[in-house]
Scaffold this active site. Structure first.
Site, mmCIF file in Angstrom:
data_model
loop_
_atom_site.group_PDB
_atom_site.id
_atom_site.type_symbol
_atom_site.label_atom_id
_atom_site.label_comp_id
_atom_site.label_asym_id
_atom_site.label_seq_id
_atom_site.Cartn_x
_atom_site.Cartn_y
_atom_site.Cartn_z
ATOM 1 N N THR A 84 95.152 7.779 19.846
ATOM 2 C CA THR A 84 94.464 9.010 19.453
ATOM 3 C C THR A 84 93.729 8.813 18.124
ATOM 4 O OG1 THR A 84 96.478 9.800 18.358
ATOM 5 C CG2 THR A 84 96.111 10.533 20.635
ATOM 6 N N SER A 88 93.440 4.427 12.771
ATOM 7 C CA SER A 88 92.278 4.673 11.910
ATOM 8 C C SER A 88 92.624 5.667 10.816
ATOM 9 C CB SER A 88 91.114 5.197 12.757
ATOM 10 O OG SER A 88 90.793 4.305 13.796
ATOM 11 N N HIS A 140 104.866 7.864 8.997
ATOM 12 C CA HIS A 140 104.104 7.869 10.250
ATOM 13 C C HIS A 140 104.770 6.944 11.261
ATOM 14 C CE1 HIS A 140 102.168 3.827 9.859
ATOM 15 N NE2 HIS A 140 102.423 4.026 8.578
ATOM 16 N N HIS A 142 105.388 6.440 15.980
ATOM 17 C CA HIS A 142 105.334 6.994 17.334
ATOM 18 C C HIS A 142 106.684 7.624 17.682
ATOM 19 C CE1 HIS A 142 101.439 5.280 17.761
ATOM 20 N NE2 HIS A 142 101.849 4.023 17.837
ATOM 21 N N ARG A 164 94.186 13.995 21.754
ATOM 22 C CA ARG A 164 92.934 13.517 22.354
ATOM 23 C C ARG A 164 92.818 14.017 23.783
ATOM 24 N NH1 ARG A 164 91.419 7.036 22.383
ATOM 25 N NH2 ARG A 164 89.249 7.204 23.097
ATOM 26 N N TYR A 279 86.423 7.989 4.629
ATOM 27 C CA TYR A 279 86.205 7.908 6.077
ATOM 28 C C TYR A 279 84.722 7.722 6.392
ATOM 29 C CZ TYR A 279 86.118 9.199 10.999
ATOM 30 O OH TYR A 279 85.910 9.194 12.352
ATOM 31 N N THR A 290 89.288 -0.212 21.136
ATOM 32 C CA THR A 290 89.856 -0.984 22.231
ATOM 33 C C THR A 290 88.753 -1.821 22.863
ATOM 34 O OG1 THR A 290 91.490 0.741 22.647
ATOM 35 C CG2 THR A 290 91.086 -0.826 24.417
ATOM 36 N N LYS A 293 86.807 -1.991 27.202
ATOM 37 C CA LYS A 293 87.056 -0.694 27.848
ATOM 38 C C LYS A 293 85.845 -0.274 28.670
ATOM 39 C CE LYS A 293 87.362 3.011 25.278
ATOM 40 N NZ LYS A 293 87.922 3.986 24.326
#
Length: 356
Positions: A84, A88, A140, A142, A164, A279, A290, A293
């Site tokens: 998602t 970044s 942070h 998962h 996302r 940013y 990725t 893709k």
């Protein structure tokens, strides 16, 4: 192999093929062992760093209570959903931590399991709330949402997240497992060597692209209850919505990541001062793409959209998007195609009793 067929008799050709196959399997096994060893080494280094920090604060005797300013007594938890744009965004937090004087810590769970054991939940809550040397802290990983209130914590952390479009997320994850990305291009991925496209996978009814694989953003927001991970659970969807509104400070969307960062900088400058400019100017270095893709066809998308699981995940995504756009609409103004944060829009008056 064509040369082998010409030069060798059939039995030796077969033997050569078998030897080659065994050699390939052996190499893959060795690579897997190296990756596991690297993971163990990373965890050992992390534990060593933690012990070093604790020892520094106990070397001169019993640990002293560290008095923190209210501004510093803050913890942010970003329980990032895979694919998602989480890397970044996290890289921006790492780039700013020294300048803005806070700590960044990665929650590395075994095999990226998003559900912690009960004993690990207790340890994690205790670490986050009592580890004053790491405050202000940005954690942070998962990990699915964990309700700190059920552990009797007085001051809960600030939760943030990004989600996302569910099909786009699944497509990105599908190719990531096979080809990796431009962040660590040399790392061998779990499905490396599988050249099947996402369209071909869906057409063949493959497991890696099945509608059940869409079920991820809802359980990440729902939490550690068993029903959260029951694929297609309406209760899990409603709980995820409830948590998003009541337990999360801000939830952005990948498609509007810059606006999410801008709002965080305006609301939490202690952590995110300078994030928007970083940013914008460092986009190429922060964005993780990725590789290999291929966008799915309309037919593939239509097939996935027939699934009840997609309908539920998409309902959650649309719910989050609407809430994010509502927050943004009340926090910014647009001028010449640019967004600007609104200045303070309230003040105090009629203050009594009057001071002499």
């Amino acid at each position: 192999m064509g040369l082998l067929r010409i030069m060798l008799p059939p039995k030796l050709q077969l033997l050569a093929v078998l030897v080659f196959g065994v050699a390939v399997l052996f190499l893959e096994n060795q690579i897997q062992k190296l990756e596991e060893s690297r993971g163990k080494l990373e965890r050992a280094i992390a534990r060593h760093e933690v012990r070093e920090i604790e020892q520094r604060h106990t070397a001169d005797g019993p640990r002293q209570e560290v008095a923190l300013d209210e501004e510093d007594d803050v913890v942010i938890i970003y329980n990032r959903v895979p694919k998602t744009a989480s890397t970044s965004f996290t890289n921006i937090a790492y780039d700013l931590c020294a300048k803005n004087r806070y700590h960044v810590l990665h929650i590395n769970t075994t095999k990226n399991n998003p559900v912690m054991s009960l004993q690990d939940q207790v340890r994690f809550v205790k670490n986050v709330t009592s580890w004053k040397e790491m405050k202000p802290g940005f954690y942070h990983g998962h990990v699915s949402y964990l309700d700190f209130a059920k552990f009797g914590v007085k001051k809960k952390p600030i939760y943030i997240n990004v989600i996302r479009d569910p099909i786009e997320r699944l497509v990105s994850y599908y190719y990531f497992l096979r080809f990796g990305d431009d962040y660590r291009p040399g790392l061998r991925r779990r499905k490396q060597g599988d050249k099947k496209t996402f369209d071909e996978c869906v057409a063949a009814g493959g497991s890696d692209c099945a509608p059940e694989k869409l079920w991820l953003q809802i359980p990440f927001f729902c939490g550690h209850s068993s029903e959260c991970w029951n694929v297609g659970s309406r209760w899990a969807l409603e709980q995820a919505k409830y948590n998003l509104i009541n337990e999360y400070f801000l939830v952005g969307v990948t498609e509007e990541l810059e606006d999410f960062i801008m709002l965080l900088e305006a609301a939490l400058p202690r952590f995110f001062r300078g994030a928007t400019e970083l940013y914008r100017t460092g986009k190429k270095s922060h964005l993780r793409k990725t590789t290999e893709k291929k966008l799915p066809t309309k037919e593939t998308i239509a097939k996935l959209q027939q699934s009840e699981i997609w309908k539920m995940e998409n309902e959650f995504y649309e719910f989050a998007l609407e809430q994010f756009q509502f927050v943004r609409a009340h926090a910014v103004r647009e001028k010449d195609g640019e967004l600007y944060i609104l200045a303070q829009n309230f003040f105090y008056e009629k203050i009594y009793p009057k001071s002499n």
